[in-house]
Design an enzyme around this catalytic site. Sequence first.
Site, PDB file in Angstrom:
ATOM      1  N   TYR A   1     -11.106   2.152  10.809  1.00 11.99           N
ATOM      2  CA  TYR A   1     -12.326   2.516  10.061  1.00 11.99           C
ATOM      3  C   TYR A   1     -12.713   1.512   8.997  1.00 11.99           C
ATOM      4  O   TYR A   1     -13.673   1.717   8.285  1.00 11.99           O
ATOM      5  CB  TYR A   1     -12.177   3.915   9.436  1.00 11.99           C
ATOM      6  CG  TYR A   1     -10.927   4.114   8.607  1.00 11.99           C
ATOM      7  CD1 TYR A   1     -10.853   3.639   7.303  1.00 11.99           C
ATOM      8  CD2 TYR A   1      -9.827   4.793   9.120  1.00 11.99           C
ATOM      9  CE1 TYR A   1      -9.719   3.824   6.544  1.00 11.99           C
ATOM     10  CE2 TYR A   1      -8.681   4.982   8.374  1.00 11.99           C
ATOM     11  CZ  TYR A   1      -8.630   4.498   7.080  1.00 11.99           C
ATOM     12  OH  TYR A   1      -7.501   4.671   6.330  1.00 11.99           O
ATOM     13  N   LYS A   2     -11.951   0.430   8.849  1.00 16.20           N
ATOM     14  CA  LYS A   2     -12.293  -0.589   7.843  1.00 16.20           C
ATOM     15  C   LYS A   2     -13.156  -1.659   8.511  1.00 16.20           C
ATOM     16  O   LYS A   2     -14.290  -1.389   8.874  1.00 16.20           O
ATOM     17  CB  LYS A   2     -11.012  -1.124   7.210  1.00 16.20           C
ATOM     18  CG  LYS A   2     -10.323  -0.050   6.359  1.00 16.20           C
ATOM     19  CD  LYS A   2      -8.958  -0.448   5.857  1.00 16.20           C
ATOM     20  CE  LYS A   2      -8.385   0.669   4.981  1.00 16.20           C
ATOM     21  NZ  LYS A   2      -6.943   0.557   4.775  1.00 16.20           N
TER      22      LYS A   2
ATOM     23  N   ARG B   1     -13.025  -3.349  -6.956  1.00 17.21           N
ATOM     24  CA  ARG B   1     -12.785  -4.095  -5.731  1.00 17.21           C
ATOM     25  C   ARG B   1     -14.103  -4.305  -5.002  1.00 17.21           C
ATOM     26  O   ARG B   1     -14.877  -3.367  -4.811  1.00 17.21           O
ATOM     27  CB  ARG B   1     -11.827  -3.262  -4.883  1.00 17.21           C
ATOM     28  CG  ARG B   1     -11.060  -4.024  -3.860  1.00 17.21           C
ATOM     29  CD  ARG B   1      -9.957  -3.154  -3.297  1.00 17.21           C
ATOM     30  NE  ARG B   1     -10.472  -1.964  -2.629  1.00 17.21           N
ATOM     31  CZ  ARG B   1      -9.877  -1.371  -1.588  1.00 17.21           C
ATOM     32  NH1 ARG B   1      -8.750  -1.863  -1.117  1.00 17.21           N
ATOM     33  NH2 ARG B   1     -10.381  -0.301  -1.040  1.00 17.21           N
TER      34      ARG B   1
ATOM     35  N   ASP C   1       1.201  -4.936   8.634  1.00 19.08           N
ATOM     36  CA  ASP C   1       0.071  -4.017   8.502  1.00 19.08           C
ATOM     37  C   ASP C   1      -1.183  -4.877   8.337  1.00 19.08           C
ATOM     38  O   ASP C   1      -1.314  -5.619   7.359  1.00 19.08           O
ATOM     39  CB  ASP C   1       0.283  -3.098   7.291  1.00 19.08           C
ATOM     40  CG  ASP C   1      -0.780  -2.015   7.196  1.00 19.08           C
ATOM     41  OD1 ASP C   1      -1.908  -2.252   7.670  1.00 19.08           O
ATOM     42  OD2 ASP C   1      -0.482  -0.946   6.634  1.00 19.08           O
TER      43      ASP C   1
ATOM     44  N   PHE D   1       0.850  -1.190   0.000  1.00 20.08           N
ATOM     45  CA  PHE D   1       0.000   0.000   0.000  1.00 20.08           C
ATOM     46  C   PHE D   1       0.890   1.246   0.000  1.00 20.08           C
ATOM     47  O   PHE D   1       1.874   1.313   0.742  1.00 20.08           O
ATOM     48  CB  PHE D   1      -0.899  -0.026   1.242  1.00 20.08           C
ATOM     49  CG  PHE D   1      -1.979   1.017   1.223  1.00 20.08           C
ATOM     50  CD1 PHE D   1      -3.133   0.831   0.480  1.00 20.08           C
ATOM     51  CD2 PHE D   1      -1.836   2.196   1.939  1.00 20.08           C
ATOM     52  CE1 PHE D   1      -4.134   1.789   0.460  1.00 20.08           C
ATOM     53  CE2 PHE D   1      -2.830   3.163   1.925  1.00 20.08           C
ATOM     54  CZ  PHE D   1      -3.978   2.958   1.187  1.00 20.08           C
TER      55      PHE D   1
END
Length: 412
Positions: A222-223, A371, A197, A126
Site C-alpha cells: 500500500y506504499k 516526514r 524489509d 520499524f
Amino acid sequence: MIYTRAHLEALDRSDPLARFRDAFSLPPGVIYLDGNSLGAMPKATPARVARVVNEEWGKSLIRGWTDHQWIDLQHRIGDKIGRLIGARPGETLAADSTSINLFKLLSAALHARPGRSVILSETGNFPTDLYIAEGLVNLLGKDRQLVTVPSEDLLDHLDSSVAVVMLTHVNYRSGLMHDMARITKAAHAVGALVLWDLAHSAGAMPIDLTAIDADLAVGCGYKYLNGGPGAPAFLYINKRLQPDFQPALSGWLGHDAPFAFEPSYRPAPGISRGIVGTPPILSLAALEIGVDLLLEAPMAAIRDKSCRQGEIFAALVRQELGAYGFTIISPQDATLRGSQVSLSHPNGWPIMQALIAHGVIGDYRAPNVLRFGFTPLYLGYSELWDVIAILKQVMNEAVWERTEYQRLAKVT
Ligand SMILES: *Cc1c(COP(=O)(O)O)cnc(C)c1O
C-alpha cells in the site's frame, strides 16, 4: 543555486514521468507527500475492483477460482512485484501483511540455521519488525534472542551466533538507506541469513535481489506500490532456500496438495509454501493495478526524479525556512537516502496538522519528525515550491499555534 518556482516549472515540463500523473486520482487542492505511507489511487482501480465484484464474483461464484485464475493471483502479482525488486520468477508472492510475512520468514530463517540463537537488528528499526521478532523469540523460548544495536555497529555484531539479520532497507523515520549488498555479503561470510524489509524501497528505486544474492525479503503493497489501504504485502524467498524453508504458519493452501485434504501437512514445492490461507481476491485485484502502473515506468527515471526532488526539497528548506528551527535529519547524500526527506522540529505535530489543513499532506512520526515522501509518478517539482511556501506561511503567521492543531489523533 537559488531556486525559484520558474526553475521547478521548467523541470516539470521536461519530466519524462509527467504523463503518469494523469493515471492517478488526486483530489484538487491537495499536494500529496505521503505516498510512502499510503500510495495514491490509480484511476483504473475502481473499475477493476467493480469488475471483479460484479462480473467475477457476482456471476462466476465459486467457479471464479478457476475461470478467473483467482487461485494463481498471488503468484502472478508476486512475479510482477519480483520484476520491481530483481527477483527471478517463482521467488515472490503477494500475500498477507508485512507483519505476518516477517513472522513467516523469520521463523523459517531460525529453523534453517539450527544452533544459532540470534536475530540481529537495529535499534531504530520499524516497530512492527522488532515486535514480531520479540513475539517469535518469546514463543520459541529461552535460547533465542533478539539483539538490537545502532546501525553503525551492525557489522561488529556479526558472528556465528547470528541466525538471521533483519533490517529495513530504508529507515522509515530518517530515510537513511543501508548498503544491501555489503551487509548481505558480510552476513553470508559468517553463515547468517538476511531478511530485508523493502517497505520503503520497493517501487521507489531499483532493487536487484538476484545480483546481491539476497536470502529473504518482505515489503508493503500500500506504499509505493499503490495497492490501496491494507493491500496485501509481498514476500521473497531465494530459490536456493526454498527447499529448506519450513513454514511455521502451515496453512492448507501452502500444502503440496491442498485439495487432497490430507490429515497432515506437507509443504508445497517452491514459493507456494509461503501461502497460508485463502487470499483476498478483491484486494489483490486492486494491488495488481498499482503494480502494473509501476511496471510501465522506467525505474531508473523514478529513482532519478526522487533523488532530485529530495535534493530540491532540502535546498528549499535551507533557502526559505532557515529562521524557523527545522533540522533536516535525512542524509544529504542522495545515494544514502530513500525517497523522503524528514525534518525534526519541537512542534512537529501541530505544524504537520496545520500543513494538512492547508492542503499539504505529509506525516508526523513521534516524537518530533515531519516526514515528506516523494512519489515521482504523481508528484511534480513545482509542487515542492508550493509546499515550502505554505510551510513558511504556517511558521511565519504562527498558524500551527491554533488550538485545533494541538490534539493528537489516534492514527498519525
Ligand atoms: C509500513 C511498514 C510496515 C507495515 O507493516 P503492516 O503489517 O503492513 O502493518 C512494516 N515494516 C516497515 C519497515 C514499514 O515501513
